[in-house]
Design a protein around this motif. Structure first.
Motif, short mmCIF file in Angstrom:
data_model
loop_
_atom_site.label_atom_id
_atom_site.label_comp_id
_atom_site.label_asym_id
_atom_site.label_seq_id
_atom_site.Cartn_x
_atom_site.Cartn_y
_atom_site.Cartn_z
N PHE A 62 1.08 -1.62 -0.17
CA PHE A 62 0.00 -0.31 -0.01
C PHE A 62 0.40 1.31 -0.42
O PHE A 62 1.87 1.06 0.68
CB PHE A 62 -1.31 -0.22 1.50
N SER A 63 0.82 2.17 -1.03
CA SER A 63 1.11 3.58 -1.08
C SER A 63 1.51 4.38 0.10
O SER A 63 0.29 4.37 0.67
CB SER A 63 0.76 4.05 -2.70
N ASN A 347 1.01 3.15 -11.38
CA ASN A 347 1.72 3.71 -10.06
C ASN A 347 1.05 4.75 -9.57
O ASN A 347 1.03 5.13 -8.81
CB ASN A 347 3.11 3.92 -10.85
N TYR A 348 1.20 5.70 -10.19
CA TYR A 348 0.62 6.60 -10.26
C TYR A 348 -0.96 7.46 -10.38
O TYR A 348 -0.16 7.89 -12.14
CB TYR A 348 1.37 7.77 -9.46
N GLU A 353 -3.02 13.97 -3.52
CA GLU A 353 -1.77 14.36 -3.50
C GLU A 353 -0.63 14.57 -2.10
O GLU A 353 -0.02 15.24 -1.55
CB GLU A 353 -1.52 16.18 -3.82
N ARG A 354 -0.87 13.44 -1.60
CA ARG A 354 -0.02 13.09 0.07
C ARG A 354 0.23 11.85 -1.23
O ARG A 354 0.58 10.67 -0.35
CB ARG A 354 -1.48 12.43 0.38
N ARG A 355 0.24 11.15 -1.85
CA ARG A 355 1.18 9.61 -2.79
C ARG A 355 2.23 10.37 -3.18
O ARG A 355 2.27 11.56 -4.54
CB ARG A 355 0.48 8.50 -3.56
N ASN A 356 3.45 8.90 -4.34
CA ASN A 356 3.93 10.09 -5.04
C ASN A 356 4.08 9.00 -5.46
O ASN A 356 3.64 7.56 -5.61
CB ASN A 356 5.32 10.21 -4.12
N VAL A 357 5.21 8.80 -7.10
CA VAL A 357 5.85 7.29 -7.45
C VAL A 357 6.54 6.63 -6.65
O VAL A 357 7.49 7.35 -6.40
CB VAL A 357 5.82 8.35 -8.94
N LYS A 392 -0.63 18.03 -8.73
CA LYS A 392 -0.58 17.31 -7.14
C LYS A 392 0.77 16.67 -7.10
O LYS A 392 0.93 16.40 -5.60
CB LYS A 392 -2.08 15.85 -7.44
N LEU A 393 1.44 16.27 -7.37
CA LEU A 393 2.80 15.66 -7.39
C LEU A 393 3.44 16.94 -6.51
O LEU A 393 4.64 16.64 -5.27
CB LEU A 393 3.63 15.17 -8.64
N LEU A 394 3.72 17.77 -6.99
CA LEU A 394 4.13 19.03 -6.57
C LEU A 394 3.75 19.52 -5.31
O LEU A 394 4.60 20.20 -4.68
CB LEU A 394 4.31 20.53 -7.81
N MET A 395 2.34 19.71 -4.75
CA MET A 395 1.42 19.98 -3.97
C MET A 395 1.92 18.52 -2.77
O MET A 395 2.35 18.77 -1.57
CB MET A 395 0.09 19.95 -4.51
#
Length: 781
Positions: A62-63, A347-348, A353-357, A392-395
């Motif tokens: 789980f991410s 993957n994403y 925006e609380r997850r990443n690749v 979202k990735l920047l956030m």
């Protein structure tokens, strides 16, 4: 060019499928990785849900769900990382056991035939089928279908079809949720071992403590917690069949499940389905997690397998309509390119925006962390898929800004030092020479902020979250750098560049160049805000407590930044002293010494001018307008000859630059290698998981390589080319409100807006307005 590694062909070639026909136990871990399914929230390897006593890795992840582990050193110095996080194996929600005539199915010992395992890239479903022949010669055809829902990401779906071929009778099934799972890599990552896991030290590495299990009507649920990180995972399931069933509850430590009997008829298919709902939180309130998980499971209680699959497929259809890359005349590369796109999207896809690749998908190596690869390799693909996903990735980085400030303090720096390798927002790796010397993570985030603001023109983000990150990162880089008492210039000392084969160097060109860019860009944004958004300017400088002298210092640092270049040859020196390193002919290194990490003493690697992956060569790609074509050619030819391509990130960058330089055959070979890196197991480590960042590089090799896309001018630039192996290719990108389709043949390139309004781009140096009617240009080769 030189690429040491050879392919290991195992899977069948198909434009939309990855197929394994016949079962080879020696390839099980390889296949488990390739057949991994994910939906950003959770991931499962392609392991056999019915149990398998042969060599395998049961991976259910789980991410961002992690356990903290102690890092042990023989000697500890101030600033060393002593605790790290790792994404551990969690609940086996696919757990199934099938028994016929007292014999329990296990493909390590059973007699079976007609084995076939198929990953359908169109809808991210995994199907496995075979005929099981029992000791009593009963033949049962079994088909397993699974997917993790793209729309309702808490939902995992399993279908088993049982078809007796020569008998009628009873088949017994045990289905459940099992927290008795092992996190192999807790025993240590041994770089001299083929798989990475140190099996000689393998101990009981289960990190779950069961908190609660309960049967609520037809819902079976269990909750467990990690030992130290405070993560609580709720898991539940319901079952259904096309005949009446009477399940019997089974409860064991760390397990809840049911046993039931299916009455099967010869030549007739019986269907059994399982719908699992998973939910986790990091909190001290375990009861609240249970309550929230139970509510979610009850909300999804009426969703059937077919309903979920239909919604899941709609999501995938939309993705492929926007992001498919079609190649005519090259089925192997077509499969590899689509597999790469699939890997990135599972993957994403921007749900949170609380997850990443995850750097590596479907495996334990790299522990579920994200690297600088996200901002340098992956972010651009998402930016041209949907700017909201890129934002979202920047956030994600912005949410961890307080942790980055804490991380800087650990190594005596001001401002924010974003970690090189992280799940928690702090450094989550104990390999100090990487996590503490590779300071270019800050610069990668700067690049993504600049790139996103430049292409997507999101001033709201830039003037709020973006500028705050930039100011804190500049403050950090200023405190890391220093002034030369001999030359009076500025630079970064004691670093490791992206190459990673040279440690504790001074004035790494990539690091210094991007540092200069970051200082200058941050000052430009400050000036722009002071002019156009004075209230937001004041809010930003007040929040970070910007000292009046800091911008002046950064300006001077940028002006005096040391950028090493031999003016006679035009070659930029990778770092101070690189030109004086002993030379080694990379092309002459025997295959028996590849991969180098596993065959050379570690300290030996750093003594030569051999590179692991592109370092300086990233810059002519990121900032194409800064360099002449001759500078690009000179530096490409110089550094490519010295690159071992030990990193999976290397081939795609070389493909992009080779295509720009007209080296189309070379570009094609690099792209073909990158696209089939995991499918053909070039690195002999696919069993450890899928190289997600490399997959993003494949997209870039197509769009920026042969498509000739460059993004650092006022408008997008296209200079399309095509290798001789293809008849044509097509791709789409989303740009400033328009979905732009590009179709390239050996004679011409067609540009057309298929959604949205007209946009202006540059093609072969000429400005063109692209409309829904389309524009055709002659291809320049």
């Amino acid at each position: 060019m030189h690429l040491f590694k050879t392919s290991e062909k195992y899977f069948q070639v198909h434009p939309w499928l990855v197929v394994e026909e016949g079962f080879d136990p020696q390839k099980q871990r390889l296949a488990e990785s390739i057949f991994s399914l994910a939906n950003e929230f959770m991931c499962v390897r392609g392991y056999f849900e019915e149990g398998y006593s042969g060599d395998h890795l049961l991976g259910s992840y789980f991410s961002q769900l992690y356990e903290t582990l102690e890092v042990k050193y023989p000697q500890i110095f101030k600033g060393f990382v002593t605790e790290v996080a790792a994404m551990i194996t969690a609940v086996d929600w696919l757990y199934t056991r099938i028994t016929l005539d007292g014999e329990t199915l296990d493909l390590a010992t059973a007699q079976f035939s007609d084995f076939k395992r198929t990953l359908d890239l169109r809808d991210a479903t995994l199907t496995r089928e075979f005929i099981w022949t029992t000791g009593s010669q009963k033949q049962l055809k079994l088909t397993f279908i699974r997917f993790v829902d793209l729309q309702m990401t808490a939902l995992g779906c399993q279908r088993i079809v049982l078809e007796p071929l020569n008998f009628s009778g009873e088949v017994h099934i045990c289905s459940g949720l099992d927290f008795n799972t092992i996190y192999e890599l807790a025993a240590g990552w041994d770089q001299t071992q083929g798989t990475g896991a140190s099996k000689q030290q393998m101990a009981q590495t289960n990190f779950w403590t069961c908190e609660r299990q309960q049967c609520v009507d037809d819902l079976h649920a269990i909750q467990a917690r990690t030992q130290t990180s405070g993560c609580h995972l709720f898991s539940s399931f319901r079952v259904a069949a096309d005949q009446p069933i009477t399940p019997r509850l089974i409860e064991r430590e760390k397990f809840i499940g049911i046993e039931l009997t299916l009455n099967v008829q010869a030549q007739h298919a019986t269907v059994f389905e399982k719908m699992a709902v998973n939910h986790w939180e990091q909190t001290a309130d375990a009861d609240q997690v249970w309550t929230n998980g139970l509510q979610l499971a009850q909300q999804l209680a009426e969703v059937t397998f077919d309903q979920a699959l239909a919604e899941h497929r709609r999501g995938w259809t939309d993705f492929w309509n926007r992001m498919d890359i079609e190649i005519e005349g090259d089925p192997e590369l077509q499969q590899g390119v689509r597999y790469s796109l699939f890997v990135l999207y599972v993957n994403y896809h921007g749900e949170s925006e609380r997850r990443n690749v995850l750097c590596k998908l479907g495996g334990e190596v790299y522990s579920g962390v994200n690297f600088w690869d996200t901002e340098i390799y992956c972010h651009r693909m998402y930016m041209f898929l949907d700017p909201k996903i890129a934002r979202k990735l920047l956030m994600y980085r912005y949410h961890y800004l307080p942790k980055a400030i804490q991380n800087a303090q650990r190594v005596d720096l001001e401002g924010a030092r974003y970690p090189f390798s992280t799940i928690t927002g702090l450094e989550d790796s104990g390999t100090w020479q990487h996590v503490d010397l590779e300071i270019h993570q800050n610069e990668a985030i700067y690049y993504a902020i600049w790139h996103y603001a430049h292409v997507c023109q999101d001033k709201e983000f830039l003037y709020h979250e973006g500028i705050e990150m930039l100011l804190q990162m500049c403050r950090c880089m200023a405190s890391w750098g220093g002034w030369s008492p001999k030359n009076g210039d500025f630079g970064f000392y004691g670093v490791m560049g992206p190459d990673e084969f040279h440690m504790m160097v001074n004035h790494n060109c990539y690091t210094n160049y991007l540092g200069k860019k970051m200082f200058n860009y941050t000052l430009e944004v400050l000036a722009e805000m002071q002019r156009d958004a004075p209230e937001l300017y004041q809010q930003a400088v007040t929040k970070v407590q910007l000292r009046p002298e800091e911008p002046r210092e950064w300006q001077r640092m940028a002006e005096k930044m040391r950028i090493l270049k031999d003016e006679e040859t035009g070659i930029y020196e990778q770092h101070d002293g690189y030109f004086d390193l002993p030379h080694i002919e990379v092309k002459d290194i025997p295959m028996s010494q590849i991969p180098i990490y596993k065959h050379w003493a570690y300290i030996r690697i750093f003594r030569y001018n051999m590179l692991k992956q592109p370092d300086f060569l990233n810059l002519p790609y990121f900032f194409s307008q800064d360099f002449t074509m001759e500078e690009k050619r000179q530096n490409y030819e110089f550094y490519e000859a010295r690159t071992s391509h030990e990193s999976s990130l290397s081939p795609s960058l070389h493909a992009i630059l080779a295509a720009e330089l007209g080296k189309l055959a070379e570009a094609y070979n690099f792209l073909a290698y990158a696209a089939r890196l995991d499918l053909d197991n070039y690195n002999r480590n696919t069993e450890q998981g899928i190289h997600s960042s490399s997959a993003a590089g494949v997209w870039a090799s197509m769009v920026s390589g042969f498509g000739g896309l460059r993004t650092d001018a006022e408008t997008l630039i296209f200079n399309p080319t095509i290798p001789e192996q293809w008849n044509a290719y097509r791709f789409k990108i989303f740009y400033r409100g328009a979905l732009l389709a590009v179709h390239v043949t050996h004679d011409k390139a067609l540009f057309k807006v298929v959604e949205g309004h007209s946009v202006t781009v540059s093609i072969y140096g000429q400005s063109h307005r692209i409309t829904p009617e389309g524009l055709e240009v002659q291809l320049l080769q």
